[in-house]
Design an enzyme around this catalytic site. Structure first.
Site, mmCIF file in Angstrom:
data_model
loop_
_atom_site.group_PDB
_atom_site.id
_atom_site.type_symbol
_atom_site.label_atom_id
_atom_site.label_comp_id
_atom_site.label_asym_id
_atom_site.label_seq_id
_atom_site.Cartn_x
_atom_site.Cartn_y
_atom_site.Cartn_z
ATOM 1 N N HIS A 148 0.858 -1.342 -0.037
ATOM 2 C CA HIS A 148 0.046 -0.003 -0.018
ATOM 3 C C HIS A 148 0.820 1.185 -0.084
ATOM 4 O O HIS A 148 1.989 1.133 0.832
ATOM 5 C CB HIS A 148 -0.927 0.043 1.205
ATOM 6 C CG HIS A 148 -1.992 0.963 1.009
ATOM 7 N ND1 HIS A 148 -1.921 2.161 1.356
ATOM 8 C CD2 HIS A 148 -3.395 0.533 0.796
ATOM 9 C CE1 HIS A 148 -3.113 2.523 1.141
ATOM 10 N NE2 HIS A 148 -3.999 1.783 0.765
ATOM 11 N N ASP B 97 -8.028 -5.168 0.330
ATOM 12 C CA ASP B 97 -8.549 -6.024 -0.877
ATOM 13 C C ASP B 97 -8.014 -7.532 -0.548
ATOM 14 O O ASP B 97 -8.914 -8.484 -1.111
ATOM 15 C CB ASP B 97 -7.843 -5.935 -2.196
ATOM 16 C CG ASP B 97 -8.550 -4.870 -2.837
ATOM 17 O OD1 ASP B 97 -9.808 -4.305 -2.470
ATOM 18 O OD2 ASP B 97 -7.673 -3.694 -3.394
HETATM 19 N N1 ACO Z 1 3.810 -7.926 -4.509
HETATM 20 C C1 ACO Z 1 5.317 -7.881 -4.473
HETATM 21 N N2 ACO Z 1 5.991 -6.892 -4.292
HETATM 22 C C2 ACO Z 1 5.695 -5.699 -4.059
HETATM 23 C C3 ACO Z 1 4.139 -5.522 -3.938
HETATM 24 C C4 ACO Z 1 3.298 -6.716 -4.002
HETATM 25 N N3 ACO Z 1 2.206 -6.736 -3.969
HETATM 26 N N4 ACO Z 1 3.794 -4.404 -3.337
HETATM 27 C C5 ACO Z 1 5.106 -3.616 -3.489
HETATM 28 N N5 ACO Z 1 5.862 -4.407 -3.792
HETATM 29 C C6 ACO Z 1 7.422 -4.260 -3.796
HETATM 30 C C7 ACO Z 1 7.901 -3.564 -5.106
HETATM 31 O O1 ACO Z 1 8.345 -4.642 -5.704
HETATM 32 C C8 ACO Z 1 9.050 -2.617 -4.776
HETATM 33 O O2 ACO Z 1 10.146 -3.549 -4.612
HETATM 34 P P1 ACO Z 1 11.571 -3.074 -4.671
HETATM 35 O O3 ACO Z 1 11.666 -1.676 -3.516
HETATM 36 O O4 ACO Z 1 12.410 -4.262 -4.383
HETATM 37 O O5 ACO Z 1 11.529 -2.535 -6.128
HETATM 38 C C9 ACO Z 1 8.624 -2.011 -3.474
HETATM 39 O O6 ACO Z 1 7.650 -3.192 -2.716
HETATM 40 C C10 ACO Z 1 7.515 -1.065 -3.549
HETATM 41 O O7 ACO Z 1 6.402 -0.873 -4.472
HETATM 42 P P2 ACO Z 1 5.978 0.110 -5.324
HETATM 43 O O8 ACO Z 1 4.915 -0.510 -6.347
HETATM 44 O O9 ACO Z 1 7.039 1.014 -5.843
HETATM 45 O O10 ACO Z 1 4.815 0.723 -4.332
HETATM 46 P P3 ACO Z 1 3.873 1.808 -4.429
HETATM 47 O O11 ACO Z 1 3.726 2.548 -3.349
HETATM 48 O O12 ACO Z 1 4.116 2.507 -5.649
HETATM 49 O O13 ACO Z 1 2.670 0.971 -4.781
HETATM 50 C C11 ACO Z 1 0.807 -0.746 -4.681
HETATM 51 C C12 ACO Z 1 1.605 0.513 -3.931
HETATM 52 C C13 ACO Z 1 0.441 -0.190 -6.069
HETATM 53 C C14 ACO Z 1 -0.523 -0.777 -3.946
HETATM 54 C C15 ACO Z 1 1.683 -2.011 -4.692
HETATM 55 O O14 ACO Z 1 1.855 -2.393 -3.368
HETATM 56 C C16 ACO Z 1 0.859 -3.003 -5.547
HETATM 57 O O15 ACO Z 1 1.203 -3.136 -6.688
HETATM 58 N N6 ACO Z 1 0.144 -3.945 -4.775
HETATM 59 C C17 ACO Z 1 -0.630 -4.992 -5.424
HETATM 60 C C18 ACO Z 1 -2.033 -4.377 -5.845
HETATM 61 C C19 ACO Z 1 -2.750 -4.164 -4.979
HETATM 62 O O16 ACO Z 1 -3.084 -4.983 -3.856
HETATM 63 N N7 ACO Z 1 -3.501 -2.989 -4.957
HETATM 64 C C20 ACO Z 1 -4.487 -2.570 -3.821
HETATM 65 C C21 ACO Z 1 -4.081 -1.431 -3.097
HETATM 66 S S1 ACO Z 1 -5.340 -1.123 -1.882
HETATM 67 C C22 ACO Z 1 -6.362 -0.373 -2.627
HETATM 68 O O17 ACO Z 1 -6.255 0.469 -3.373
HETATM 69 C C23 ACO Z 1 -7.786 -0.434 -2.106
#
Ligand code: ACO
Length: 388
Positions: free
Chosen positions: A271, A325
């Site tokens: 998140h 979620d």
């Molecule tokens: N699975 C695996 N790795 C993850 C995940 C995940 N679900 N979420 C974050 N990471 C990792 C990334 O690979 C990244 O790793 P690194 O530093 O080694 O490169 C690090 O965590 C940061 O991730 P970002 O995507 O840059 O974080 P951001 O804050 O931009 O994204 C997001 C947040 C979009 C929610 C992300 O965690 C994600 O894609 N999650 C999966 C989708 C999801 O569940 N969305 C619902 C969110 S809640 C809502 O909207 C109601």
């Protein structure tokens, strides 16, 4: 000095009295009340009143608000024909976005941005989204339509219009709690979209339509559907390979984590704001277990729980934990909702948050107009087309 923040991370772009989030401590409050207290004690109707008025209602106010909502359950004349004309294989979120936009054409005064009028419009949309979704779903399944019942609560009425039978008190309460938990969440992507649109003094319908478009994305509200797909995929692999389902979870998750720099994601985790477990997920976890047990879906809960353990071990230190979620997927599945209705369910609740933010924005409006840092060339030559 303005600084560039990719994805606007850490940027404060609005003031709100509706919800407070502490992402480090895992706190979510609506108007100061912890989300857990509301989920345990409140109803969706009371929560909407709280968000729109920034205080809890008295008994009389709640009765009046509930009555006003119920008196608007039925769709305006002409909407039914529109919904029935949607291709049966359309995706529900595309249908919902289009139909919320279409409601504007049934409003004799769609553009008014006076706050008291926007509140009326918001109440109409909130009351009518359930009928839009249920009507579309029953039509695509070839089932007769079910008229709304103004004697029922918001949650009961939706499930009644969808399934043609009144839900059990336990299922209605489960659904009502999901509606409470999804109602508002700070300046999330879809809420920001609604505030950006209304800041041009456009109209309520345009703001809500934009928000639905934003929520559909798999990085936002679309994730609950993808969580369920992941759980089904794990069950399918186990079946095909003739293995015990619990034994294949670890390799499945480790493979995805190994590919995370190529964009692979474990849906329902991570998140932008929470760096610990999302408090909504904490609540839903206990809840999902109970409802999954009661409805014979315990295996799905157990798979989820195992995924959570592996993720905590592997990436917990990076602040990646379950979000709302993750366990809402099992909860919705257990109460019998179809996969492609999960995100519309989220929208059905979040209309209340979006509308509250639209009202807040209009109450103290300033046009949103940030800048982009130009990173292209300067004084580039114009090359005639036949010389390129
Ligand atoms: N699975 C695996 N790795 C993850 C995940 C995940 N679900 N979420 C974050 N990471 C990792 C990334 O690979 C990244 O790793 P690194 O530093 O080694 O490169 C690090 O965590 C940061 O991730 P970002 O995507 O840059 O974080 P951001 O804050 O931009 O994204 C997001 C947040 C979009 C929610 C992300 O965690 C994600 O894609 N999650 C999966 C989708 C999801 O569940 N969305 C619902 C969110 S809640 C809502 O909207 C109601």
């Amino acid at each position: 000095m303005a600084t560039f923040a990719k994805g606007l991370e850490g940027v404060t772009a609005a003031e709100t009295r509706m919800s407070f989030i502490d992402g480090e401590k895992g706190i979510l409050e609506y108007v100061g009340i912890p989300i857990d207290d509301l989920a345990r004690n409140s109803t969706f109707e009371e929560t909407v009143f709280l968000l729109w008025n920034c205080r809890l209602p008295t008994k009389g106010e709640l009765a009046d608000f509930t009555q006003q909502l119920r008196s608007r359950y039925a769709l305006p004349a002409g909407m039914k024909e529109r919904i029935l004309s949607v291709p049966k294989n359309a995706q529900p979120m595309h249908m919902l976005r289009t139909m919320v936009s279409a409601l504007s054409m049934h409003d004799p005064d769609p553009n008014s941005v006076e706050v008291h009028k926007v509140r009326e419009k918001a109440l109409n949309v909130l009351a009518q989204v359930p009928a839009i979704i249920a009507m579309f779903d029953r039509n695509r399944r070839g089932l007769p339509l079910v008229d709304p019942d103004p004697k029922l609560t918001f949650a009961e009425n939706f499930l009644y219009m969808l399934n043609g039978v009144k839900p059990s008190p336990a299922v209605a309460r489960a659904f009502d709690i999901c509606m409470i938990l999804h109602a508002d969440h700070g300046l999330n992507n879809s809420t920001f979209s609604s505030r950006v649109v209304i800041s041009t003094l456009s109209d309520t319908y345009s703001a809500l339509t934009a928000a639905i478009g934003s929520l559909r994305g798999p990085l936002h509200g679309g994730a609950n559907e993808e969580v369920m797909e992941m759980l089904f995929e794990i069950e399918d692999i186990a079946k095909k390979e003739g293995k015990d389902v619990m034994s294949i979870i670890e390799p499945f998750i480790m493979d995805k984590l190994a590919r995370r720099h190529e964009g692979a994601r474990i849906m329902g985790f991570g998140h932008r704001v929470y760096k610990t477990i999302d408090p909504r997920a904490t609540f839903l976890k206990t809840f999902a277990k109970q409802i999954a047990t009661d409805t014979g879906n315990l295996e799905l809960y157990e798979i989820s729980s195992r995924i959570e353990q592996i993720m905590a071990r592997e990436v917990g230190a990076k602040g990646i934990y379950p979000n709302v979620d993750f366990y809402s997927a099992t909860t919705y599945h257990s109460i019998g909702l179809k996969l492609d209705l999960f995100t519309p369910m989220f929208a059905m609740s979040r209309v209340s948050g979006w509308a509250g933010h639209v009202i807040e924005q209009l109450s103290d409006n300033r046009l949103y107009r940030p800048k982009a840092e130009y990173v292209g060339p300067h004084a580039a030559p114009y090359i005639p087309i036949d010389k390129r």
